[in-house]
Design a protein around this motif. Structure first.
Motif, PDB file in Angstrom:
ATOM      1  N   GLY A 202       0.796  -1.213   0.000  1.00 22.94           N
ATOM      2  CA  GLY A 202       0.000   0.000   0.000  1.00 22.94           C
ATOM      3  C   GLY A 202       0.835   1.272   0.000  1.00 22.94           C
ATOM      4  O   GLY A 202       2.068   1.243  -0.033  1.00 22.94           O
ATOM      5  N   ILE A 203       0.136   2.416   0.028  1.00 19.37           N
ATOM      6  CA  ILE A 203       0.780   3.726  -0.011  1.00 19.37           C
ATOM      7  C   ILE A 203       0.142   4.615   1.055  1.00 19.37           C
ATOM      8  O   ILE A 203      -1.085   4.680   1.139  1.00 19.37           O
ATOM      9  CB  ILE A 203       0.599   4.394  -1.400  1.00 19.37           C
ATOM     10  N   GLN A 209       0.150  11.185  -4.329  1.00 26.70           N
ATOM     11  CA  GLN A 209       0.578  11.985  -5.473  1.00 26.70           C
ATOM     12  C   GLN A 209       2.090  11.915  -5.676  1.00 26.70           C
ATOM     13  O   GLN A 209       2.580  11.937  -6.796  1.00 26.70           O
ATOM     14  CB  GLN A 209       0.146  13.456  -5.290  1.00 26.70           C
ATOM     15  N   LYS A 210       2.838  11.827  -4.577  1.00 25.05           N
ATOM     16  CA  LYS A 210       4.299  11.863  -4.659  1.00 25.05           C
ATOM     17  C   LYS A 210       4.871  10.642  -5.363  1.00 25.05           C
ATOM     18  O   LYS A 210       5.974  10.705  -5.918  1.00 25.05           O
ATOM     19  CB  LYS A 210       4.898  11.984  -3.249  1.00 25.05           C
ATOM     20  N   VAL A 211       4.146   9.502  -5.357  1.00 21.92           N
ATOM     21  CA  VAL A 211       4.701   8.292  -5.967  1.00 21.92           C
ATOM     22  C   VAL A 211       4.912   8.450  -7.469  1.00 21.92           C
ATOM     23  O   VAL A 211       5.628   7.646  -8.082  1.00 21.92           O
ATOM     24  CB  VAL A 211       3.807   7.058  -5.694  1.00 21.92           C
ATOM     25  N   PHE A 212       4.310   9.470  -8.072  1.00 18.41           N
ATOM     26  CA  PHE A 212       4.482   9.697  -9.508  1.00 18.41           C
ATOM     27  C   PHE A 212       5.651  10.639  -9.803  1.00 18.41           C
ATOM     28  O   PHE A 212       5.949  10.908 -10.960  1.00 18.41           O
ATOM     29  CB  PHE A 212       3.197  10.264 -10.121  1.00 18.41           C
ATOM     30  N   GLU A 213       6.300  11.149  -8.762  1.00 20.20           N
ATOM     31  CA  GLU A 213       7.449  12.035  -8.961  1.00 20.20           C
ATOM     32  C   GLU A 213       8.696  11.214  -9.295  1.00 20.20           C
ATOM     33  O   GLU A 213       8.833  10.068  -8.878  1.00 20.20           O
ATOM     34  CB  GLU A 213       7.706  12.860  -7.693  1.00 20.20           C
ATOM     35  N   GLU A 214       9.617  11.839 -10.033  1.00 23.61           N
ATOM     36  CA  GLU A 214      10.841  11.151 -10.447  1.00 23.61           C
ATOM     37  C   GLU A 214      11.654  10.679  -9.247  1.00 23.61           C
ATOM     38  O   GLU A 214      11.885  11.447  -8.312  1.00 23.61           O
ATOM     39  CB  GLU A 214      11.718  12.097 -11.280  1.00 23.61           C
ATOM     40  N   GLY A 228      14.277  -1.128  -7.970  1.00 22.48           N
ATOM     41  CA  GLY A 228      13.688  -0.144  -8.867  1.00 22.48           C
ATOM     42  C   GLY A 228      14.309   1.233  -8.702  1.00 22.48           C
ATOM     43  O   GLY A 228      14.850   1.575  -7.655  1.00 22.48           O
ATOM     44  N   LEU A 229      14.227   2.026  -9.783  1.00 25.23           N
ATOM     45  CA  LEU A 229      14.784   3.374  -9.764  1.00 25.23           C
ATOM     46  C   LEU A 229      13.796   4.415  -9.264  1.00 25.23           C
ATOM     47  O   LEU A 229      14.157   5.551  -9.006  1.00 25.23           O
ATOM     48  CB  LEU A 229      15.236   3.773 -11.181  1.00 25.23           C
ATOM     49  N   GLY A 230      12.523   4.044  -9.184  1.00 23.88           N
ATOM     50  CA  GLY A 230      11.528   5.020  -8.785  1.00 23.88           C
ATOM     51  C   GLY A 230      11.069   5.906  -9.923  1.00 23.88           C
ATOM     52  O   GLY A 230      10.656   7.053  -9.709  1.00 23.88           O
ATOM     53  N   ILE A 231      11.144   5.384 -11.165  1.00 24.52           N
ATOM     54  CA  ILE A 231      10.699   6.187 -12.312  1.00 24.52           C
ATOM     55  C   ILE A 231       9.610   5.485 -13.121  1.00 24.52           C
ATOM     56  O   ILE A 231       9.096   6.052 -14.085  1.00 24.52           O
ATOM     57  CB  ILE A 231      11.875   6.546 -13.244  1.00 24.52           C
ATOM     58  N   GLY A 232       9.241   4.275 -12.735  1.00 28.72           N
ATOM     59  CA  GLY A 232       8.227   3.534 -13.493  1.00 28.72           C
ATOM     60  C   GLY A 232       6.898   4.258 -13.538  1.00 28.72           C
ATOM     61  O   GLY A 232       6.285   4.405 -14.610  1.00 28.72           O
ATOM     62  N   LEU A 233       6.426   4.744 -12.386  1.00 28.18           N
ATOM     63  CA  LEU A 233       5.148   5.460 -12.346  1.00 28.18           C
ATOM     64  C   LEU A 233       5.264   6.823 -13.010  1.00 28.18           C
ATOM     65  O   LEU A 233       4.300   7.317 -13.596  1.00 28.18           O
ATOM     66  CB  LEU A 233       4.675   5.616 -10.899  1.00 28.18           C
ATOM     67  N   THR A 234       6.449   7.447 -12.944  1.00 29.62           N
ATOM     68  CA  THR A 234       6.664   8.729 -13.625  1.00 29.62           C
ATOM     69  C   THR A 234       6.508   8.562 -15.131  1.00 29.62           C
ATOM     70  O   THR A 234       5.854   9.371 -15.801  1.00 29.62           O
ATOM     71  CB  THR A 234       8.077   9.265 -13.321  1.00 29.62           C
ATOM     72  N   ILE A 235       7.096   7.494 -15.667  1.00 25.27           N
ATOM     73  CA  ILE A 235       6.994   7.218 -17.101  1.00 25.27           C
ATOM     74  C   ILE A 235       5.558   6.898 -17.485  1.00 25.27           C
ATOM     75  O   ILE A 235       5.046   7.398 -18.498  1.00 25.27           O
ATOM     76  CB  ILE A 235       7.928   6.052 -17.485  1.00 25.27           C
ATOM     77  N   ALA A 236       4.898   6.076 -16.683  1.00 26.15           N
ATOM     78  CA  ALA A 236       3.503   5.732 -16.962  1.00 26.15           C
ATOM     79  C   ALA A 236       2.638   6.992 -17.005  1.00 26.15           C
ATOM     80  O   ALA A 236       1.815   7.167 -17.906  1.00 26.15           O
ATOM     81  CB  ALA A 236       2.983   4.760 -15.906  1.00 26.15           C
ATOM     82  N   LYS A 237       2.833   7.881 -16.042  1.00 21.20           N
ATOM     83  CA  LYS A 237       2.068   9.130 -15.985  1.00 21.20           C
ATOM     84  C   LYS A 237       2.312   9.968 -17.229  1.00 21.20           C
ATOM     85  O   LYS A 237       1.375  10.506 -17.837  1.00 21.20           O
ATOM     86  CB  LYS A 237       2.459   9.909 -14.726  1.00 21.20           C
TER      87      LYS A 237
END
Length: 267
Positions: A202-203, A209-214, A228-237
């Motif tokens: 969960g989050i 909202q922050k999970v979509f930040e780079e 993970g690099l933490g950019i998967g959700l940024t790219i998806a967005k």
């Protein structure tokens, strides 16, 4: 006789106050402009680094994959297993480089989009096919929550598949072994909603909202248990929004699972 009246003093005081405010505003504007310029320079350095690293690492990675594939095909027994481990690690690195490249293209607004009419089910099936092995390794079940009647969207199939794969990889990464992931889609007026739901960590509500930040990571760097690099959700967005869609995450908090929803215009 050279003596200021009360009215003159008042006018001078007001003028001085206005001048002080103007000077202060000018200083604040200059400071803000300097801060923005530093941000631009930092973003430029970061983007250049990602682009350069992605480009330069592809050649040695290609050699590793080539030789490991040759060894895996020629070797037998334990040696073949070792070669397969190298291939698996190289595939993970290639996936990371692809993500870095996609992020730099989105940041530079240079990602080519070739939209066409395609059913959202086909995109979801293609995405699930790509992560099937990862899900099977963790004994995770994929459940489809959509009908057989095609629901058409007008998107770039390949780029949208990448976005959904990123959502699925996140769901797998942050879910316990033996868990379930639900992939759904439904038609709502002029839009199509698709979602990926897990029952994992969960989050926190204040971080939705922050999970979509780079490069944002929920876990502290020194205690991270997930990769993970933490950019998967940024790219998806980025991919979803550049096609006129929206994306957001829903969660009731830590250890209560996450649902990421994507809304796209209906074809």
């Amino acid at each position: 006789d050279g003596i200021f009246t009360d009215r003159d003093v008042t006018i001078l005081s007001v003028t001085a106050a206005h001048a002080a405010i103007a000077i202060n505003n000018a200083r604040m504007l200059k400071t803000t402009q300097q801060a923005l310029e530093k941000v631009r320079e930092t973003n430029s350095i970061k983007s250049n680094f990602l682009s350069l690293a992605s480009h330069e690492l592809r050649t040695p990675l290609g050699i590793i994959i080539g030789y490991a594939t040759f060894l895996q095909e020629e070797a037998k027994g334990e040696l073949s297993d070792h070669a397969q481990q190298v291939l698996n690690a190289a595939s993970q690195m290639k996936s990371l480089l692809d993500q870095m490249n996609n992020l730099t293209l989105l940041q530079a607004d240079e990602m080519d989009m070739e939209n066409q009419k395609i059913s959202i089910q086909d995109i979801l099936y293609m995405a699930c096919d790509e992560i099937m092995y990862s899900a099977a390794r963790r004994n995770m079940a994929l459940t489809y929550a959509f009908g057989e009647e095609p629901i058409y969207v007008n998107v770039d199939p390949e780029k949208t598949r990448i976005a959904i794969v990123n959502l699925l990889n996140n769901a797998i990464r942050f879910s316990p072994e033996g868990g379930q992931i639900v992939i759904g889609a439904t038609e709502q007026g002029k839009h199509v909603t698709a979602w990926v739901q897990d029952h994992g960590m969960g989050i926190p509500i204040d971080k939705l909202q922050k999970v979509f930040e780079e490069f944002y990571q929920i876990e502290p760097p020194n205690t991270r248990r997930h990769g993970g690099l933490g950019i998967g959700l940024t790219i998806a967005k980025g991919i979803i929004e550049v096609q006129g869609g929206t994306i957001w995450a829903e969660s009731e908090g830590l250890n209560k699972g996450t649902t990421v929803k994507v809304v796209l215009p209906k074809a």
